[in-house]
Design a protein around this motif. Structure first.
Motif, PDB file in Angstrom:
ATOM      1  N   ALA A   1       1.258  -1.402  -0.374  1.00  0.00           N
ATOM      2  CA  ALA A   1      -0.056  -0.077   0.051  1.00  0.00           C
ATOM      3  C   ALA A   1       0.965   1.763   0.115  1.00  0.00           C
ATOM      4  CB  ALA A   1      -0.842  -0.445   1.322  1.00  0.00           C
ATOM      5  N   GLY A   2       2.162   1.178  -0.414  1.00  0.00           N
ATOM      6  CA  GLY A   2       3.165   2.789   0.354  1.00  0.00           C
ATOM      7  C   GLY A   2       3.540   2.695   1.124  1.00  0.00           C
ATOM      8  N   LEU A   3       2.585   2.339   2.504  1.00  0.00           N
ATOM      9  CA  LEU A   3       2.763   2.904   4.036  1.00  0.00           C
ATOM     10  C   LEU A   3       3.611   3.521   4.920  1.00  0.00           C
ATOM     11  CD1 LEU A   3      -1.546   2.281   4.562  1.00  0.00           C
ATOM     12  CD2 LEU A   3      -0.567   4.595   3.002  1.00  0.00           C
ATOM     13  N   VAL A   4       3.805   3.518   5.729  1.00  0.00           N
ATOM     14  CA  VAL A   4       4.626   3.425   6.920  1.00  0.00           C
ATOM     15  C   VAL A   4       3.836   3.691   8.162  1.00  0.00           C
ATOM     16  CG1 VAL A   4       6.436   4.978   5.604  1.00  0.00           C
ATOM     17  CG2 VAL A   4       4.452   5.960   7.446  1.00  0.00           C
ATOM     18  N   PRO A   5       4.130   2.503   9.708  1.00  0.00           N
ATOM     19  CA  PRO A   5       3.530   2.538  10.221  1.00  0.00           C
ATOM     20  C   PRO A   5       2.531   3.567  10.810  1.00  0.00           C
ATOM     21  CG  PRO A   5       5.221   1.784  10.270  1.00  0.00           C
ATOM     22  CD  PRO A   5       5.403   2.253   9.414  1.00  0.00           C
ATOM     23  N   THR A   6       2.974   4.870  10.414  1.00  0.00           N
ATOM     24  CA  THR A   6       2.430   6.109  11.925  1.00  0.00           C
ATOM     25  C   THR A   6       1.291   6.796  10.058  1.00  0.00           C
ATOM     26  OG1 THR A   6       3.929   7.882  10.497  1.00  0.00           O
ATOM     27  CG2 THR A   6       4.234   6.866  12.853  1.00  0.00           C
ATOM     28  N   ASP A   7       1.021   5.856   9.632  1.00  0.00           N
ATOM     29  CA  ASP A   7      -0.251   5.863   8.526  1.00  0.00           C
ATOM     30  C   ASP A   7      -1.544   5.272   9.107  1.00  0.00           C
ATOM     31  OD1 ASP A   7       1.481   7.973   6.418  1.00  0.00           O
ATOM     32  OD2 ASP A   7       1.928   5.952   5.641  1.00  0.00           O
TER      33      ASP A   7
ATOM     34  N   ARG B   1      -9.352   7.067   9.641  1.00  0.00           N
ATOM     35  CA  ARG B   1      -9.580   7.100   8.541  1.00  0.00           C
ATOM     36  C   ARG B   1      -8.916   5.508   7.858  1.00  0.00           C
ATOM     37  NH1 ARG B   1      -4.978  12.193   8.156  1.00  0.00           N
ATOM     38  NH2 ARG B   1      -4.497  10.428  10.092  1.00  0.00           N
ATOM     39  N   ARG B   2      -7.663   4.683   8.595  1.00  0.00           N
ATOM     40  CA  ARG B   2      -7.083   4.237   7.693  1.00  0.00           C
ATOM     41  C   ARG B   2      -6.856   2.580   8.813  1.00  0.00           C
ATOM     42  NH1 ARG B   2      -3.590   6.445   5.261  1.00  0.00           N
ATOM     43  NH2 ARG B   2      -4.092   5.545   2.974  1.00  0.00           N
ATOM     44  N   VAL B   3      -7.350   1.822   8.573  1.00  0.00           N
ATOM     45  CA  VAL B   3      -7.211   0.411   9.684  1.00  0.00           C
ATOM     46  C   VAL B   3      -6.763  -0.574   9.136  1.00  0.00           C
ATOM     47  CG1 VAL B   3      -9.085  -0.886  11.061  1.00  0.00           C
ATOM     48  CG2 VAL B   3      -9.513   1.217   9.848  1.00  0.00           C
ATOM     49  N   LEU B   4      -6.031  -1.412  10.242  1.00  0.00           N
ATOM     50  CA  LEU B   4      -5.542  -2.794   9.473  1.00  0.00           C
ATOM     51  C   LEU B   4      -6.054  -3.739  10.487  1.00  0.00           C
ATOM     52  CD1 LEU B   4      -1.413  -3.841   9.851  1.00  0.00           C
ATOM     53  CD2 LEU B   4      -3.050  -4.629  11.265  1.00  0.00           C
ATOM     54  N   VAL B   5      -6.234  -5.161   9.316  1.00  0.00           N
ATOM     55  CA  VAL B   5      -6.642  -6.291   9.954  1.00  0.00           C
ATOM     56  C   VAL B   5      -6.266  -7.516   9.426  1.00  0.00           C
ATOM     57  CG1 VAL B   5      -9.310  -7.266   9.731  1.00  0.00           C
ATOM     58  CG2 VAL B   5      -9.086  -5.076   8.855  1.00  0.00           C
ATOM     59  N   ASN B   6      -6.006  -8.310  10.721  1.00  0.00           N
ATOM     60  CA  ASN B   6      -5.755  -9.051  10.944  1.00  0.00           C
ATOM     61  C   ASN B   6      -6.405 -10.537  11.271  1.00  0.00           C
ATOM     62  OD1 ASN B   6      -2.950  -7.982  10.718  1.00  0.00           O
ATOM     63  ND2 ASN B   6      -2.171  -8.380  13.526  1.00  0.00           N
ATOM     64  N   ALA B   7      -5.195 -11.272  10.376  1.00  0.00           N
ATOM     65  CA  ALA B   7      -5.847 -12.969  10.626  1.00  0.00           C
ATOM     66  C   ALA B   7      -4.726 -14.630  10.187  1.00  0.00           C
ATOM     67  CB  ALA B   7      -7.309 -12.878   9.441  1.00  0.00           C
ATOM     68  N   ALA B   8      -4.907 -15.530  11.404  1.00  0.00           N
ATOM     69  CA  ALA B   8      -3.697 -16.191  10.923  1.00  0.00           C
ATOM     70  C   ALA B   8      -4.796 -17.704  11.712  1.00  0.00           C
ATOM     71  CB  ALA B   8      -2.627 -15.619  12.209  1.00  0.00           C
ATOM     72  N   GLY B   9      -3.889 -18.379  11.149  1.00  0.00           N
ATOM     73  CA  GLY B   9      -5.229 -19.715  11.633  1.00  0.00           C
ATOM     74  C   GLY B   9      -3.769 -20.888  12.218  1.00  0.00           C
ATOM     75  N   PHE B  10      -4.380 -22.057  12.095  1.00  0.00           N
ATOM     76  CA  PHE B  10      -3.120 -23.586  12.471  1.00  0.00           C
ATOM     77  C   PHE B  10      -2.722 -23.377  11.593  1.00  0.00           C
ATOM     78  CE2 PHE B  10      -6.297 -25.726  15.209  1.00  0.00           C
ATOM     79  CZ  PHE B  10      -5.494 -24.709  16.444  1.00  0.00           C
ATOM     80  N   GLY B  11      -1.465 -23.778  10.703  1.00  0.00           N
ATOM     81  CA  GLY B  11      -0.395 -24.424   9.586  1.00  0.00           C
ATOM     82  C   GLY B  11       0.482 -23.210   9.465  1.00  0.00           C
ATOM     83  N   GLY B  12       0.251 -22.295  10.537  1.00  0.00           N
ATOM     84  CA  GLY B  12       1.464 -21.034   9.998  1.00  0.00           C
ATOM     85  C   GLY B  12       0.969 -19.973   9.202  1.00  0.00           C
ATOM     86  N   ASN B  13      -0.174 -20.453   8.779  1.00  0.00           N
ATOM     87  CA  ASN B  13      -0.699 -19.579   7.749  1.00  0.00           C
ATOM     88  C   ASN B  13      -1.083 -17.635   8.352  1.00  0.00           C
ATOM     89  OD1 ASN B  13      -0.874 -20.693   4.890  1.00  0.00           O
ATOM     90  ND2 ASN B  13      -1.886 -22.128   6.484  1.00  0.00           N
ATOM     91  N   ALA B  14      -0.498 -16.297   7.980  1.00  0.00           N
ATOM     92  CA  ALA B  14      -1.497 -15.203   8.256  1.00  0.00           C
ATOM     93  C   ALA B  14      -1.515 -14.250   7.204  1.00  0.00           C
ATOM     94  CB  ALA B  14      -0.340 -14.657   9.394  1.00  0.00           C
ATOM     95  N   ALA B  15      -2.680 -13.740   7.107  1.00  0.00           N
ATOM     96  CA  ALA B  15      -2.985 -12.227   6.312  1.00  0.00           C
ATOM     97  C   ALA B  15      -3.436 -11.524   6.891  1.00  0.00           C
ATOM     98  CB  ALA B  15      -4.122 -13.209   5.554  1.00  0.00           C
TER      99      ALA B  15
ATOM    100  N   VAL C   1      -7.159  -0.692   5.181  1.00  0.00           N
ATOM    101  CA  VAL C   1      -8.466  -0.516   4.844  1.00  0.00           C
ATOM    102  C   VAL C   1      -8.544   0.962   4.923  1.00  0.00           C
ATOM    103  CG1 VAL C   1      -9.941  -1.593   6.096  1.00  0.00           C
ATOM    104  CG2 VAL C   1     -11.218  -0.526   3.788  1.00  0.00           C
ATOM    105  N   ARG C   2      -9.623   1.609   4.190  1.00  0.00           N
ATOM    106  CA  ARG C   2      -9.044   3.399   4.287  1.00  0.00           C
ATOM    107  C   ARG C   2     -10.789   4.196   3.728  1.00  0.00           C
ATOM    108  NH1 ARG C   2      -7.488   7.164   0.507  1.00  0.00           N
ATOM    109  NH2 ARG C   2      -6.885   6.446  -1.355  1.00  0.00           N
ATOM    110  N   ARG C   3     -11.046   5.019   4.436  1.00  0.00           N
ATOM    111  CA  ARG C   3     -12.482   5.885   3.893  1.00  0.00           C
ATOM    112  C   ARG C   3     -11.227   6.744   3.284  1.00  0.00           C
ATOM    113  NH1 ARG C   3     -17.268   7.418   6.576  1.00  0.00           N
ATOM    114  NH2 ARG C   3     -18.370   9.445   5.096  1.00  0.00           N
ATOM    115  N   VAL C   4     -11.820   7.090   1.877  1.00  0.00           N
ATOM    116  CA  VAL C   4     -11.540   8.406   1.251  1.00  0.00           C
ATOM    117  C   VAL C   4     -11.698   9.457   1.705  1.00  0.00           C
ATOM    118  CG1 VAL C   4     -11.516   9.573  -0.748  1.00  0.00           C
ATOM    119  CG2 VAL C   4     -11.467   6.709  -1.270  1.00  0.00           C
ATOM    120  N   ASP C   5     -11.169  10.593   2.086  1.00  0.00           N
ATOM    121  CA  ASP C   5     -11.946  11.699   2.555  1.00  0.00           C
ATOM    122  C   ASP C   5     -11.782  12.447   1.657  1.00  0.00           C
ATOM    123  OD1 ASP C   5     -11.368  10.839   5.158  1.00  0.00           O
ATOM    124  OD2 ASP C   5      -9.285  11.979   4.676  1.00  0.00           O
TER     125      ASP C   5
END
Length: 409
Positions: A297-303, A387-401, A405-409
């Motif tokens: 997304a071309g972002l840094v943590p402070t975004d 304005r911008r949110v990160l969403v995590n998910a992970a599961g058995f087997g070592g998978n994560a994603a 998502v952001r709202r356009v101002d």
């Protein structure tokens, strides 16, 4: 900044079903959990009566639907809501909705479907197997009604067809992986519209017994908010059911409008451990997924303004995600929240329901409710609407994603 040469992926609509019903009504002060039908000593997050009635009405709406697994019905119901909210053509096999001018413009636009599930047709598979043990014979419908491809293919059929129908399982990161696949297709021009998400209906006796066998199930009663993300101490995992599906559209970045909800990126992570139920203490798969999502997304943590965590209430899982967040964000850690204290862990649907939670907060410009128990998540409250949110998910087997998502101002 995001590469403006690539089309933006806009979330035009979504549908959800969970212990909070068919939307995310403001959480109350009463626990939505109930005793499991097959194991009254265990709390579960089941659909409330109104949502249950909607599922049963759908089941009765078409003869072929009466034999479908509950996970498929949840996917059909939420996909219909997503497409209707988007204003797209809905040509279901039970009824044809009239086309608006906006919907008519999409009649010939390529549509694809990707709806995943960790376990697929849990209810039907267990029922067919029980019948086999009793009679020694399998029902003719057993195979077609229990394949994983059953999920997306029925959604595509219900929506009047699609150029592709993809079902898959990546355990509890499944839904976000489905969305990542949709983003790739849309940006590659393989489809203009995509229906994607996750579904799970695992509240069966055998599945509950499996979760108990892992040793992570909550010892707390259903009336006392038994799933407690970030609380520390004994694990408080609670199984839930639900689904969330999204209507995604590829549009030129220059065509974005204020209020649009944009799925900016989906990152992936994997870690190899000595056991398929284990994970590294510092959550390497979480770290990989979050870093890739930020990079794409071309972002840094402070975004980032807010993180909706996977945090299922397990001792090891919660601690690993917290360590991963510290490694990626350091002092720039955004406010953190989770919805599993209200929805339980819905396995393959959990990432989609977390994303729906994020979209609801973005759309309403609302702050997440504090968790009604001691949790480290309450130590980092949101002080302004995200304005911008990160969403995590992970599961058995070592998978994560990880999705951003952001709202356009």
């Amino acid at each position: 900044m995001t590469n403006s040469a690539l089309p933006a992926v806009v979330i035009r609509g979504w549908g959800s079903a969970s212990a909070l019903g068919l939307d995310f009504a403001a959480p109350g002060t009463t626990s939505p959990f109930v005793p499991a039908a097959d194991a009254p000593n265990l709390p579960v997050a089941a659909l409330p009566p109104a949502a249950e009635a909607a599922v049963e009405a759908l089941r009765r709406s078409r003869p072929a639907y009466r034999a479908l697994d509950r996970s498929v019905l949840l996917a059909l119901l939420t996909a219909r809501h997503a497409v209707a909210q988007a204003g797209w053509s809905i040509k279901t096999n039970s009824a044809a909705a009239p086309l608006s001018e906006a919907a008519a413009a999409y009649e010939t636009a390529p549509l694809a479907v990707s709806v995943g599930s960790s376990r697929g047709a849990t209810e039907r598979l267990e029922a067919f197997h029980a019948e086999f043990l009793r009679t020694g014979a399998a029902a003719p419908a057993a195979s077609p009604l229990t394949t994983l491809g059953n999920v997306a293919s029925w959604v595509a059929d219900d929506l009047g067809g699609a150029q592709a129908a993809i079902s898959h399982s990546s355990t509890c990161s499944t839904a976000l992986q489905a969305l990542g696949n949709a983003v790739a297709w849309l940006r590659a021009g393989l489809a203009q519209r995509f229906v994607a998400g996750g579904t799970e209906a695992p509240l069966t006796a055998f599945t509950l017994a499996q979760m108990q066998a892992v040793g992570i199930y909550s010892p707390l009663p259903s009336t006392d908010f038994p799933c407690r993300p970030g609380a520390g101490g004994p694990s408080t995992f609670v199984l839930g059911e639900g689904a969330a599906v999204f209507a995604l559209e590829a549009v030129p970045a220059s065509a974005l409008r204020p209020g649009d909800l944009v799925l900016e990126s989906v990152g992936f992570g994997f870690e190899a451990t000595g056991t398929k139920t284990g994970l590294t203490p510092d959550g390497q798969h979480f770290q990989q997924a979050m870093r890739q999502a930020l990079h794409l997304a071309g972002l840094v943590p402070t975004d980032l303004d807010l993180a909706v965590l996977h945090s299922p209430g397990t001792r090891a899982g919660d601690a690993a995600e917290r360590a991963a967040l510290a490694a990626v964000f350091g002092v720039d850690l955004p406010a953190c929240t989770s919805n599993k204290w209200l929805l339980g862990h819905t396995l393959g649907a959990s990432g989609a329901l977390s994303l729906t939670w994020a979209l609801d907060l973005l759309q309403r410009r609302a702050l997440p409710a504090p968790l009604p128990f001691a949790s480290w998540l309450n130590e980092h409250p949101a002080r302004q609407p995200a304005r911008r949110v990160l969403v995590n998910a992970a599961g058995f087997g070592g998978n994560a994603a990880c999705a951003v998502v952001r709202r356009v101002d």
